[in-house]
Design an enzyme around this catalytic site. Sequence first.
Site, PDB file in Angstrom:
ATOM      1  N   LYS A 144       0.652  -1.385   0.277  1.00 44.27           N
ATOM      2  CA  LYS A 144      -0.080  -0.057   0.091  1.00 44.27           C
ATOM      3  C   LYS A 144       0.903   1.028   0.003  1.00 44.27           C
ATOM      4  CE  LYS A 144      -2.025   3.081   3.211  1.00 44.27           C
ATOM      5  NZ  LYS A 144      -2.339   4.026   3.099  1.00 44.27           N
ATOM      6  N   GLY A 154       7.384   4.970   8.805  1.00 45.41           N
ATOM      7  CA  GLY A 154       6.481   5.393   8.871  1.00 45.41           C
ATOM      8  C   GLY A 154       6.418   6.027  10.021  1.00 45.41           C
ATOM      9  N   GLU A 170      10.435   0.474   9.928  1.00 50.47           N
ATOM     10  CA  GLU A 170      11.721   1.653   9.857  1.00 50.47           C
ATOM     11  C   GLU A 170      10.933   2.650  10.766  1.00 50.47           C
ATOM     12  OE1 GLU A 170      13.316   4.293   8.861  1.00 50.47           O
ATOM     13  OE2 GLU A 170      13.017   3.518   6.624  1.00 50.47           O
ATOM     14  N   CYS A 175      13.544  10.235   7.400  1.00 50.15           N
ATOM     15  CA  CYS A 175      13.241  10.027   8.271  1.00 50.15           C
ATOM     16  C   CYS A 175      14.542   9.377   9.340  1.00 50.15           C
ATOM     17  CB  CYS A 175      12.413   8.439   8.747  1.00 50.15           C
ATOM     18  SG  CYS A 175      14.193   7.266   6.952  1.00 50.15           S
ATOM     19  N   GLU A 186      10.671  14.320  15.832  1.00 50.90           N
ATOM     20  CA  GLU A 186      10.480  14.596  14.932  1.00 50.90           C
ATOM     21  C   GLU A 186       9.587  15.528  13.833  1.00 50.90           C
ATOM     22  OE1 GLU A 186       9.597  11.109  12.559  1.00 50.90           O
ATOM     23  OE2 GLU A 186      11.471  11.302  11.760  1.00 50.90           O
TER      24      GLU A 186
END
Lengths: 315, 479
Positions: B181, B233, B255, B289, B386
């Site tokens: 997806k 994500g 991850e 990331c 983040e």
Amino acid sequence: MSFYGLVDGSDASLKSYLNNLSGVDQVGAEARAAMLATRSIKTSSKRWAIDTAITMVDLTTLEGADTPGKVKALCTKAVRPDPTDSSVPSVGAVCVYNDMVSVARTHLDLIGGQHVPVAAVSTAFPSGRASMAVKIQDTQDAIDAGAAEIDMVIDRGAFLAGRYIDVFNEIVQIKQVCGDKAHLKVIFETGELVTYDNVRKASFLAMAAGADFIKTSTGKVAPAATPPVVLVMLEAVRDFYEMTNTRIGVKPAGGIRNTKDAIKQLVLVNETVGPDWLNPKLFRIGASALLNDLLMQRMKMDEGYYSSPQYVTMD
Amino acid sequence: MSFEYAPAPESRAVVSIKPKYGHFIGGKFVAGSKHFPTVNPATEEVLSQIALAGKAEVDAAVKAARKAYTTTWSKMSGKERGKYLYRIARIMQERAREFAVLETLDNGKPIRESRDTDIPLAAAHFFYHAGWADKLEYAGLGTSPKPLGVAGQIIPWNFPLLMLAWKVAPALATGNTVVLKPAESTPLTALLFAEVCQQAELPAGVVNIVTGDGSTGALIVNHPGIDKIAFTGSTEVGKIIARAVAPTKKSVTLELGGKAANIVFDDAPIDETVEGIVNGIFFNQGHVCCAGSRLLLQENVAEEVLHKLKNRMEKIRVGDPMDKNTDVGAINSKEQLAKITELAAAGDAEGAERWSPACTLPAKGFWFAPTIFTGVTQAHRIAREEIFGPVLSVLTFRTPQEAIEKANNTPFGLSAGIWSEKGSRTLWASQQLRAGVIWANTFNKFDPTSPFGGYKESGWGREGGRHGLSAYLKGVSHE
């Protein structure tokens, strides 16, 4: 001599000045130059870049076979690069060996090229292997013959042996000979210095010693003016300006043969030291074949198609 | 006189975007029932209507993947599987320009990055894993490694095609089939990839692509017919997935987020360090990331580095992502822009000093100027959370020990950077840092041969390299 207050002329002070320089990471410098090479310069900006590059060319002939006839032809081309189009500017300078300076100067003056300076390669160009007395005389001869710019070579042997003070003193002495009569360009022959650390070190050494310009190469050794080498020199010039408020020029020479390469150099200047350096007082390109490619690209932009090389003059 | 770069737009003519897309199930495109729009974040133009997969579509995709796994893919020799992967890789290279343009339109990243980084790396992942397909017995992961079965893969919007490649290539090389997806806001290159699978004549059902939002992702995560979940994500969603799969037999790799320290020692090569700082935080608008979002400067060089960094930031070209000279493009979505704006405001409120270069942002679309905050301490939200945007928090340190303590003082541990000309210091620091990827005198460099993954809340498992293969094979430890 004050040397901008950076060194006092002693070996110890020069060593401490050079040791304080930060290193250059080879991978990073090459990556930055490669990224800037992807800049896409089109339409109006390409036209501006071509004309600017023409004014920066040091049109050069440095051959054993140079004759007065060859040098005169070069001078004619330097003043009016395209005889059919008066909007094409003159080049930055004509660059010849010492014994051809008077031929070039006389001919330029004769044909209305008073505004085009003559640059002479000096100090036992290209190897630099001669006594100091010979190097001084070489320079003096060129100035007496009418050279307004002196392109001297550094003693690479001394540099690689770590005798930086000897390299420094040679530049200081040649600068004294130049006085206010001639601009001094200092050639490193970066293809022999090899590392970017050495290029950065040589740049700061030459600038402190009194160079008006720092120049990559003689054109006799490859590699010469690679984009990362020029990047490192431009960064040095930028940092030196911040330290001393003095703008030093940069001259890549050797290996820049076409318009694309020349525009890459202008992009490096624009995004490293900025637009103040984008003029022939502070940036020159030492080349011979480049000029005709610039002219052909210029014609292409005007006419929409590429002409045969027969439509530009060979010299 | 100045050297202004005239517009140099990449042509859009190379792609044809359909007004509406379905799902790719069992080798065929099947129409969806409900749809939602995907927009170009640089212009807010609606590019296409994307199908929202519900239970029926996810069931069909899992069924197709199971069938392909049982009847074809798990029985095929590694050598034959490898041929398909090579074929996909070559087609991706042949259609690279199409992929790059589509990625930039859908994601907002500069064409220079999609062209020079995303697409070549995605193809490289397929080439690399094609080579492993017939050599798994020699990977040091057991004498006869076996695939897991059907992998459910959920990928983010920051590197849409590249993340697809990170997921699909190792899964296929090791003999698994997939239900993938793509992210809600960036589905277009995955749908073009589905066409590539058809073009490569990949057996039907080996790759299935269903589009949708978080609800579709949840259906995949909780599907009983799936053997493995691979997710890239946010840490927040990663935790939900970890909880969901904990009582099941599913394998999982995650991850997740990061808050990487980019550590500059006083002997660093300054000009390249400044480039690395810029690349570390402004590459892909900071939607990375592993972005170097916390800059740790040794105090005795902080002033010099900041001065040079600001000068360098004045040269960053922000604007039309389709222009070949653009360095920083659009923020991927309105939601992400709101999140960045909120966290930056928290930086102001907590007393950090904000600076951005002078730059004109386009009127339409989602934009955020490259920004640095100085005077940041460990206690600031912008040093801990983040941001996932072009915002750099600058902290200082006095000794190497202090740098390491600050770098490790975070719940994350995805990446870190070390800048020094002294090899012994670099090696020492890299041993102390608790991060899955450490770059020395560079940042944000990726390669399919190198395993990627995090410590702590940055994730479980590794992707890429020999280590990454183990995540798709039975009975192999995931670390």
